[in-house]
Design a protein around this motif. Sequence first.
Motif, PDB file in Angstrom:
ATOM      1  N   UNK A 175       9.814 -10.321  -1.073  1.00 48.36           N
ATOM      2  CA  UNK A 175       9.123  -8.979  -1.369  1.00 48.36           C
ATOM      3  C   UNK A 175       7.600  -9.396  -1.433  1.00 48.36           C
ATOM      4  N   UNK A 176       6.725  -9.097  -0.664  1.00 51.34           N
ATOM      5  CA  UNK A 176       5.177  -9.415  -1.116  1.00 51.34           C
ATOM      6  C   UNK A 176       4.508  -8.360  -1.960  1.00 51.34           C
ATOM      7  N   UNK A 177       4.926  -7.082  -1.486  1.00 53.84           N
ATOM      8  CA  UNK A 177       4.078  -5.744  -2.171  1.00 53.84           C
ATOM      9  C   UNK A 177       5.401  -4.821  -2.367  1.00 53.84           C
ATOM     10  N   UNK A 178       5.353  -3.910  -3.355  1.00 51.64           N
ATOM     11  CA  UNK A 178       6.146  -2.911  -3.661  1.00 51.64           C
ATOM     12  C   UNK A 178       5.312  -1.946  -3.999  1.00 51.64           C
ATOM     13  N   UNK A 179       5.090  -0.993  -3.301  1.00 51.57           N
ATOM     14  CA  UNK A 179       4.211   0.145  -3.679  1.00 51.57           C
ATOM     15  C   UNK A 179       4.824   1.314  -4.710  1.00 51.57           C
ATOM     16  N   UNK A 180       4.392   1.618  -5.719  1.00 46.86           N
ATOM     17  CA  UNK A 180       5.078   2.544  -6.520  1.00 46.86           C
ATOM     18  C   UNK A 180       4.704   3.966  -6.366  1.00 46.86           C
ATOM     19  N   UNK A 181       5.925   4.890  -6.002  1.00 50.34           N
ATOM     20  CA  UNK A 181       5.587   6.320  -5.638  1.00 50.34           C
ATOM     21  C   UNK A 181       6.296   6.989  -6.601  1.00 50.34           C
ATOM     22  N   UNK A 182       5.834   7.910  -7.227  1.00 45.82           N
ATOM     23  CA  UNK A 182       6.725   9.054  -8.178  1.00 45.82           C
ATOM     24  C   UNK A 182       7.956   9.519  -7.324  1.00 45.82           C
TER      25      UNK A 182
ATOM     26  N   UNK B  79       6.602  15.216   1.416  1.00 47.78           N
ATOM     27  CA  UNK B  79       6.360  14.118   2.287  1.00 47.78           C
ATOM     28  C   UNK B  79       4.749  13.849   2.802  1.00 47.78           C
ATOM     29  N   UNK B  80       4.151  14.977   2.425  1.00 49.76           N
ATOM     30  CA  UNK B  80       2.458  14.882   2.642  1.00 49.76           C
ATOM     31  C   UNK B  80       1.947  13.962   1.527  1.00 49.76           C
ATOM     32  N   UNK B  81       2.735  14.401   0.209  1.00 53.18           N
ATOM     33  CA  UNK B  81       2.127  13.419  -0.922  1.00 53.18           C
ATOM     34  C   UNK B  81       2.606  12.081  -0.424  1.00 53.18           C
ATOM     35  N   UNK B  82       3.599  11.545  -0.187  1.00 56.69           N
ATOM     36  CA  UNK B  82       4.174  10.131   0.236  1.00 56.69           C
ATOM     37  C   UNK B  82       3.056   9.901   1.143  1.00 56.69           C
TER      38      UNK B  82
END
Length: 349
Positions: free
Chosen positions: A56-63, A68-71
């Motif tokens: 895994x090179x990048x792991x984006x942090x999402x609340x 869906x629109x926020x994502x």
Amino acid sequence: MKFPKKKILFCFGTRPEVIKISPLIKKSLNYFDVCSVVTGQHNTLFRDVEDLLPKVDYHIEIPVKRTLNFLFSKLFIELEQIFLKEKPDLVIALADTASAYCAAICAFNMQIPVAHVEAGLRTYNVNSPFPEEFYRQAISRMSVLNWCPNENNAQNLIKEQTPGKIIITGNTTIDLIYQHLPQLEVEDTNQVLITLHRRENKDYFEKILKQIRHFAEAHPELKFIFPAHPNPSIQKVLNVVKYSNIEIVSPLKYLDFLKLMAKSKFIITDSGGIQEEVVCLKKKTLVCRDTTERQEAIDVGVCKLVGSNLTDSFEWALSPVNHEVENPFGDGHACDRIIESMERYFDGR
Ligand code: UDP
């Protein structure tokens, strides 16, 4: 002079994507410069399957709680920065999730070629599965390479006059399950396995679970096991199935789940990917959906579409499956064909 390897970037974020993309990432490492980006679309479920990933090179942090629109808004910004830095020659998306759609459209906007694994599956009803049917149709319009599991999927894309190349490869999930078959004891026990999670089923979960409970009460000789999805719409109705022969457990790691499937008498699910796996394991399956993009599983007599009305179909589920069925989803060599297709693409063939 030796040319540098082409850079391919995989972008994914849900449990089924990790499962299906993992054998392709593993194999691709031998041929390409591979970058792998996790979008964070699934949090806890990702942890159950992350050990399948070689890197895994990048792991984006999402609340966790978001629309869906926020994502989308978060992913567009993050993915653009990653694509600018990594400069991939090809961005690879799988199937139909919000992560796949964001990755494809973000790459398209930046004029980076997109390729699509598990292309051409269709219900032609944008509300079922929602929002996935629209996402996968849109990805097909953008992709230079469309890797279809089978001939039916390829025919859908031909009918739609899909602009990119269409290649029949088999489904990568079959590659993975065949790799695990030696570790599985496929047998008929008294166990029934349940999974439910689809967004468009949220108003029906209670109705479905009530029918399962009645059936469980009438069949004390059966043991039901329900790895309950973290989806709040499922969590809030779990009390409906609190009964002596129904065990509710947390979602399982992939191999543990495969082992349970292999030992089941039959399966009740609204999952997409499980419809492919049960064909490999030859387990009768009640599919709690009104539509399927995997009609082949119905045609071979393994799956039955029941919507939210299960009661009349329990007898069908208890009857034996035809063991002679050929697997319409692949032969275990999808990853080889996808890699060969990428090599041809990069060679300009
Ligand atoms: N799965 C798993 N653990 C579980 C339930 C399912 O590893 O507790 C796997 C299953 O084997 C299949 C995938 O998750 O490969 C299906 O995911 P899901 O049903 O969430 O998504 P869908 O296939 O409907 O997109």
